[in-house]
Design a protein around this motif. Structure first.
Motif, mmCIF file in Angstrom:
data_model
loop_
_atom_site.group_PDB
_atom_site.id
_atom_site.type_symbol
_atom_site.label_atom_id
_atom_site.label_comp_id
_atom_site.label_asym_id
_atom_site.label_seq_id
_atom_site.Cartn_x
_atom_site.Cartn_y
_atom_site.Cartn_z
ATOM 1 N N ASP A 60 0.830 -1.202 0.000
ATOM 2 C CA ASP A 60 0.000 0.000 0.000
ATOM 3 C C ASP A 60 0.871 1.261 0.000
ATOM 4 O OD1 ASP A 60 -2.482 1.286 0.157
ATOM 5 O OD2 ASP A 60 -2.217 1.532 2.338
ATOM 6 N N LEU A 61 1.889 1.251 0.780
ATOM 7 C CA LEU A 61 2.794 2.384 0.816
ATOM 8 C C LEU A 61 3.563 2.524 -0.494
ATOM 9 C CD1 LEU A 61 4.283 2.192 4.418
ATOM 10 C CD2 LEU A 61 2.773 3.948 3.519
ATOM 11 N N SER A 62 3.902 1.486 -1.009
ATOM 12 C CA SER A 62 4.630 1.506 -2.284
ATOM 13 C C SER A 62 3.709 2.045 -3.380
ATOM 14 C CB SER A 62 5.133 0.100 -2.520
ATOM 15 O OG SER A 62 5.214 -0.337 -3.738
ATOM 16 N N PHE A 63 2.456 1.648 -3.344
ATOM 17 C CA PHE A 63 1.493 2.136 -4.326
ATOM 18 C C PHE A 63 1.273 3.650 -4.148
ATOM 19 C CE2 PHE A 63 -2.964 2.849 -5.515
ATOM 20 C CZ PHE A 63 -2.833 2.583 -6.848
ATOM 21 N N ARG A 64 1.168 4.114 -2.961
ATOM 22 C CA ARG A 64 1.003 5.527 -2.674
ATOM 23 C C ARG A 64 2.212 6.322 -3.103
ATOM 24 N NH1 ARG A 64 -1.553 6.045 3.297
ATOM 25 N NH2 ARG A 64 -3.625 5.416 2.782
ATOM 26 N N LEU A 65 3.309 5.776 -2.820
ATOM 27 C CA LEU A 65 4.547 6.453 -3.163
ATOM 28 C C LEU A 65 4.649 6.606 -4.693
ATOM 29 C CD1 LEU A 65 7.164 7.650 -1.981
ATOM 30 C CD2 LEU A 65 8.175 5.421 -2.385
ATOM 31 N N ASN A 66 4.232 5.625 -5.345
ATOM 32 C CA ASN A 66 4.265 5.672 -6.798
ATOM 33 C C ASN A 66 3.237 6.705 -7.323
ATOM 34 O OD1 ASN A 66 6.261 3.878 -7.321
ATOM 35 N ND2 ASN A 66 4.866 2.114 -7.392
ATOM 36 N N ASN A 67 2.169 6.838 -6.636
ATOM 37 C CA ASN A 67 1.159 7.784 -7.049
ATOM 38 C C ASN A 67 1.611 9.228 -6.767
ATOM 39 O OD1 ASN A 67 -0.784 6.233 -8.132
ATOM 40 N ND2 ASN A 67 -1.887 5.901 -6.202
ATOM 41 N N PHE A 68 2.317 9.421 -5.754
ATOM 42 C CA PHE A 68 2.802 10.754 -5.462
ATOM 43 C C PHE A 68 3.853 11.197 -6.450
ATOM 44 C CE2 PHE A 68 1.387 10.269 -0.925
ATOM 45 C CZ PHE A 68 0.459 11.274 -0.972
#
Length: 194
Positions: free
Chosen positions: A185-193
């Motif tokens: 989830d954090l990795s996905f968010r980080l990618n979105n940012f």
């Protein structure tokens, strides 16, 4: 003494010059030369003399056996026999022979006494053997029981530790799964940012 009235006990009573002795029992005359020197002196002190034939016949009637006896003044005759130390007691009537039933009773009595003695010895021996063997077996069983108790306790502890380890592993898996999902989830968010 007149030779015609005496009967001869040895050889014939020829010649008056020969000296002779007269037996007080059978009244026969015996030449001193025919009797020999030891026989010619026997009975001189008392004046009473018995010829060897009469002595032998008296001995035969006393013994009541058919064995011929020779007279020997140097031999002493035992009047009573001595009982040996291990012989059974003399019977009251020594003339009565032991019958087969008497012998059987004696043998049965001795056998019974010996059997009782052997039975007591066998019982004591078996008792001592059993006591010693059972004592060692008791000690071995006690040692075995202690060993089994120790192994059982160790097994119980291992089971408890295994349960704890299993619970810890489950918790770690669940945490691991949670961490994986969080990382994703954090990795996905980080990618979105970005």
């Amino acid at each position: 003494m007149d030779n015609l009235t005496l009967s001869s006990g040895c050889c014939s009573l020829d010649g008056e010059s020969k000296q002779f002795k007269k037996c007080n029992t059978c009244v026969k005359a015996f030449h001193l030369e025919c009797l020999g020197t030891c026989q010619s002196r026997a009975g001189d002190a008392t004046g009473c003399w018995i010829c060897p034939t009469c002595i032998n016949s008296n001995t035969k009637t006393i013994n009541k056996d058919n064995t011929p006896v020779r007279f020997n003044p140097n031999v002493t005759i035992r009047t009573q026999k001595r009982q040996t130390s291990n012989s059974p007691p003399e019977a009251v009537d020594s003339e009565a022979p032991i019958t087969r039933s008497d012998l059987r009773a004696i043998v049965e009595d001795i056998t019974e006494r010996k059997f009782e003695t052997l039975l007591v010895q066998l019982t004591n021996t078996l008792r001592s053997i059993m006591t010693s063997e059972l004592g060692t077996m008791r000690n071995e069983i006690k040692d075995l029981r202690e060993s089994i108790t120790f192994v059982s306790d160790q097994y119980e502890e291992m089971i408890k530790e295994n349960k704890k380890t299993s619970e810890t592993v489950r918790e770690l898996r669940s945490e691991n799964e949670l961490m994986k999902s969080t990382i994703k989830d954090l990795s996905f968010r980080l990618n979105n940012f970005e």
